[in-house]
Design a protein around this motif. Structure first.
Motif, PDB file in Angstrom:
ATOM      1  N   GLU A   1      72.879  23.818 -61.646  1.00  0.00           N
ATOM      2  CA  GLU A   1      72.280  23.884 -60.309  1.00  0.00           C
ATOM      3  C   GLU A   1      73.026  24.882 -59.433  1.00  0.00           C
ATOM      4  OE1 GLU A   1      69.652  22.742 -58.958  1.00  0.00           O
ATOM      5  OE2 GLU A   1      68.932  21.301 -60.425  1.00  0.00           O
ATOM      6  N   GLY A   2      74.361  24.910 -59.528  1.00  0.00           N
ATOM      7  CA  GLY A   2      75.126  25.900 -58.774  1.00  0.00           C
ATOM      8  C   GLY A   2      74.854  27.315 -59.236  1.00  0.00           C
TER       9      GLY A   2
ATOM     10  N   LEU B   1      71.700  36.150 -43.188  1.00  0.00           N
ATOM     11  CA  LEU B   1      72.131  36.265 -44.577  1.00  0.00           C
ATOM     12  C   LEU B   1      72.951  35.055 -45.013  1.00  0.00           C
ATOM     13  CD1 LEU B   1      73.193  40.026 -44.908  1.00  0.00           C
ATOM     14  CD2 LEU B   1      71.086  38.940 -45.704  1.00  0.00           C
ATOM     15  N   ALA B   2      73.664  34.433 -44.079  1.00  0.00           N
ATOM     16  CA  ALA B   2      74.425  33.225 -44.406  1.00  0.00           C
ATOM     17  C   ALA B   2      73.538  31.996 -44.483  1.00  0.00           C
ATOM     18  CB  ALA B   2      75.529  33.006 -43.373  1.00  0.00           C
ATOM     19  N   ALA B   3      72.399  31.995 -43.794  1.00  0.00           N
ATOM     20  CA  ALA B   3      71.515  30.823 -43.813  1.00  0.00           C
ATOM     21  C   ALA B   3      70.867  30.632 -45.170  1.00  0.00           C
ATOM     22  CB  ALA B   3      70.450  30.966 -42.726  1.00  0.00           C
ATOM     23  N   LEU B   4      70.546  31.719 -45.858  1.00  0.00           N
ATOM     24  CA  LEU B   4      69.884  31.592 -47.165  1.00  0.00           C
ATOM     25  C   LEU B   4      70.779  30.930 -48.216  1.00  0.00           C
ATOM     26  CD1 LEU B   4      67.494  32.152 -49.030  1.00  0.00           C
ATOM     27  CD2 LEU B   4      68.446  34.437 -49.424  1.00  0.00           C
TER      28      LEU B   4
ATOM     29  N   GLY C   1      72.036  32.561 -58.319  1.00  0.00           N
ATOM     30  CA  GLY C   1      71.083  33.568 -58.790  1.00  0.00           C
ATOM     31  C   GLY C   1      69.927  33.783 -57.831  1.00  0.00           C
ATOM     32  N   LEU C   2      69.401  32.695 -57.293  1.00  0.00           N
ATOM     33  CA  LEU C   2      68.309  32.843 -56.338  1.00  0.00           C
ATOM     34  C   LEU C   2      68.775  33.521 -55.048  1.00  0.00           C
ATOM     35  CD1 LEU C   2      66.510  29.387 -56.718  1.00  0.00           C
ATOM     36  CD2 LEU C   2      65.750  31.609 -57.570  1.00  0.00           C
TER      37      LEU C   2
ATOM     38  N   LEU D   1      70.207  27.177 -50.001  1.00  0.00           N
ATOM     39  CA  LEU D   1      70.128  27.044 -51.460  1.00  0.00           C
ATOM     40  C   LEU D   1      71.195  26.086 -51.995  1.00  0.00           C
ATOM     41  CD1 LEU D   1      69.408  30.739 -52.485  1.00  0.00           C
ATOM     42  CD2 LEU D   1      67.845  28.806 -52.647  1.00  0.00           C
ATOM     43  N   LEU D   2      72.404  26.131 -51.437  1.00  0.00           N
ATOM     44  CA  LEU D   2      73.433  25.189 -51.857  1.00  0.00           C
ATOM     45  C   LEU D   2      73.075  23.758 -51.468  1.00  0.00           C
ATOM     46  CD1 LEU D   2      76.675  27.205 -51.044  1.00  0.00           C
ATOM     47  CD2 LEU D   2      75.977  26.377 -53.297  1.00  0.00           C
ATOM     48  N   HIS D   3      72.545  23.576 -50.280  1.00  0.00           N
ATOM     49  CA  HIS D   3      72.101  22.236 -49.867  1.00  0.00           C
ATOM     50  C   HIS D   3      71.003  21.728 -50.800  1.00  0.00           C
ATOM     51  CE1 HIS D   3      69.919  19.200 -47.510  1.00  0.00           C
ATOM     52  NE2 HIS D   3      71.072  18.980 -46.898  1.00  0.00           N
ATOM     53  N   ARG D   4      70.085  22.591 -51.144  1.00  0.00           N
ATOM     54  CA  ARG D   4      69.007  22.205 -52.064  1.00  0.00           C
ATOM     55  C   ARG D   4      69.556  21.883 -53.449  1.00  0.00           C
ATOM     56  NH1 ARG D   4      66.271  25.012 -55.831  1.00  0.00           N
ATOM     57  NH2 ARG D   4      64.124  24.371 -56.316  1.00  0.00           N
ATOM     58  N   ALA D   5      70.559  22.634 -53.899  1.00  0.00           N
ATOM     59  CA  ALA D   5      71.138  22.384 -55.222  1.00  0.00           C
ATOM     60  C   ALA D   5      71.818  21.021 -55.272  1.00  0.00           C
ATOM     61  CB  ALA D   5      72.132  23.490 -55.576  1.00  0.00           C
TER      62      ALA D   5
END
Length: 489
Positions: free
Chosen positions: A24-25, A93-96, A30-31, A100-104
């Motif tokens: 997941e990380g 750029l930091a929000a993306l 990658g995304l 993604l980390l929160h979603r992971a």
């Protein structure tokens, strides 16, 4: 990748698949790297005269991805020969990567949100956060190695510090949000004695107030840009001569829009910001000769102090908006049900959260853009955080107590009834008008046939009405009364 994750989920017990958390990380990294790579490759394709090939474009995408995590970049080729740092992080750029980390972490802990047994043990939260962080940092290490050298390079030591801090902060926060609480065994003794419910209420109210303050700062910047739209348009046209250049400037301005919101909030709170060369721009004074680059967002910079009371009121609306939203959340929390003292304490606790949060945002929203004149660019973190804490500590407790008193006394419900009562009274009056009753009766008669008699005209009285009509009306059975049918007796 998703098929592999599903396979691991079905072949091993839920919450014990470390490989799935690690993947997941890797997937989040990658995304996150793919989005800037796609945009940079699009601009490289549209550019009529690219400076390098696809490898150079991918190198720039990797630099932007690392810059979004707070890592400083260096331009080695300058006119003076000294390397120039680039440390101003576009907050978009930091929000993306943060999302993604929160979603992971959420996917690692709750793979199927629609399952009936989706509960997560609090002890799995920190473990999943650490494994997701490990997978993310594996991919980030490869990107750091590939981003060394070139016209815009990353500092390896700075990346080694900033990337783990950013990733751990986001993943642990996401684990706390999903699990609800950390296990008591993982906390020190002094942390176990703290009132967790009050701290959680203060944290939620601080986040809401911080968002409101930054939103009000964004509205302030947008209003200044609307007033000086001509200067912003001139700067946009000077930087982008062709379509690819204009698109690049537009994307950069969008990525820096959250930075402008933080700058506007820092200006309205009092400390202001600096534009290099020892300058300071604030509502109380404008000092020095700032070196302002030609950029559309910088057209909103004030030329002096507000000389109009109306402008001072507009500036005061920014901290007031944040304080009102914070007080609203404090008054609606469970801590407010414990009494006046608990409400005041939680209101004072929000000052710490708001000050720390806005100080961190101010540190990320600024940074160096070069040497000498552009060595310092943006708001001062500790001054901005201190000003936010003072505004919150002064305004939030009394506002929270007033809102709590209004909720406890039922004033809110009475105000709602007072607002809605005239409209309901008007509707009821219209319902009982004569023309409305006649219309309803005519519609009922058309649908029911002879069961409903015809009403006499308004000028007719009981003595002058047609006797035949009265006989007809009496002959019509009333469905509301029992009939003379012997079968129904």
């Amino acid at each position: 990748m998703r098929h592999l994750l599903r396979l691991l989920q079905h072949t091993a017990p839920l919450g014990r698949v470390r490989a799935r958390w690690l993947l997941e990380g890797l997937l989040a990294a990658g995304l996150g790297l793919g989005v800037p790579a796609a945009l940079v490759l699009l601009l490289w394709t549209l550019s009529p005269f690219p400076d390098s090939g696809a490898g150079g474009a991918l190198h720039v995408a990797a630099d932007l991805w690392l810059l979004g995590h707070g890592a400083d970049l260096v331009r080695p080729d300058t006119l003076t020969g000294a390397p120039a740092p680039v440390g101003l992080t576009p907050l978009l750029l930091a929000a993306l990567p943060a999302w993604l980390l929160h979603r992971a972490v959420r996917t690692a802990l709750v793979p199927d949100r629609y399952a009936h047994d989706w509960g997560v043990h609090p002890a799995d939260g920190p473990r999943a956060a650490l494994w997701v962080t490990g997978g993310y940092l594996l991919a980030a290490g490869v990107v750091v190695i590939c981003a060394r050298g070139g016209p815009l390079a990353v500092r390896p030591l700075d990346a080694a510090v900033q990337l783990p801090l950013f990733t751990l902060a986001v993943t642990l926060g996401a684990a706390w949000a999903v699990c609800g609480a950390l296990p008591s065994a993982a906390l020190p003794r002094w942390a176990r004695r703290l009132p967790g419910a009050r701290i959680a209420a203060a944290a939620r109210a601080s986040v809401a107030g911080l968002a409101a303050t930054c939103g009000a700062g964004a509205l302030l910047v947008a209003a200044c840009l609307a007033v000086r739209a001509g200067a912003a348009q001139d700067a946009f046209g000077a930087l982008g001569t062709d379509w690819s250049g204009r698109l690049s400037v537009l994307l950069l301005a969008g990525a820096l829009a959250p930075n402008a919101a933080v700058w506007g909030a820092a200006y309205a709170l009092g400390p202001g910001f600096t534009l290099g060369a020892g300058s300071a721009v604030g509502p109380l004074a404008v000092r020095g000769d700032p070196a302002v680059p030609g950029f559309p967002l910088l057209a909103a910079l004030p030329s002096g102090t507000p000389g109009n009371p109306l402008l001072w009121g507009v500036l005061a609306a920014v901290p007031l908006a944040g304080a009102l939203v914070t007080a609203w959340f404090v008054a609606r929390s469970r801590a407010a049900d414990e009494g006046v003292a608990a409400t005041a304490l939680v209101g004072l606790g929000t000052a710490c959260g708001t000050g720390v949060g806005l100080g961190v945002l101010a540190a990320w929203a600024g940074g160096p853009l070069g040497t000498r004149a552009l060595a310092e660019f943006g708001p001062e973190p500790w001054l901005t955080g201190l000003a936010a804490a003072v505004w919150t500590a002064v305004l939030v407790p009394p506002f929270a107590l007033l809102l709590r008193a209004a909720r406890v006394s039922g004033l809110n419900a009475r105000l709602v009834r007072m607002v809605r009562r005239p409209r309901e009274a008007a509707d009821a009056k219209a319902w009982h008008r004569t023309d409305a009753r006649l219309s309803r009766w005519a519609a009922l008669r058309r649908t029911s046939g002879v069961l409903v008699p015809e009403l006499p005209d308004a000028g007719d009285t009981a003595g002058t009405a047609d006797p035949g009509n009265r006989r007809t009306a009496r002959a019509v059975p009333n469905p509301a009364r029992p009939t003379d049918d012997p079968d129904r007796r």
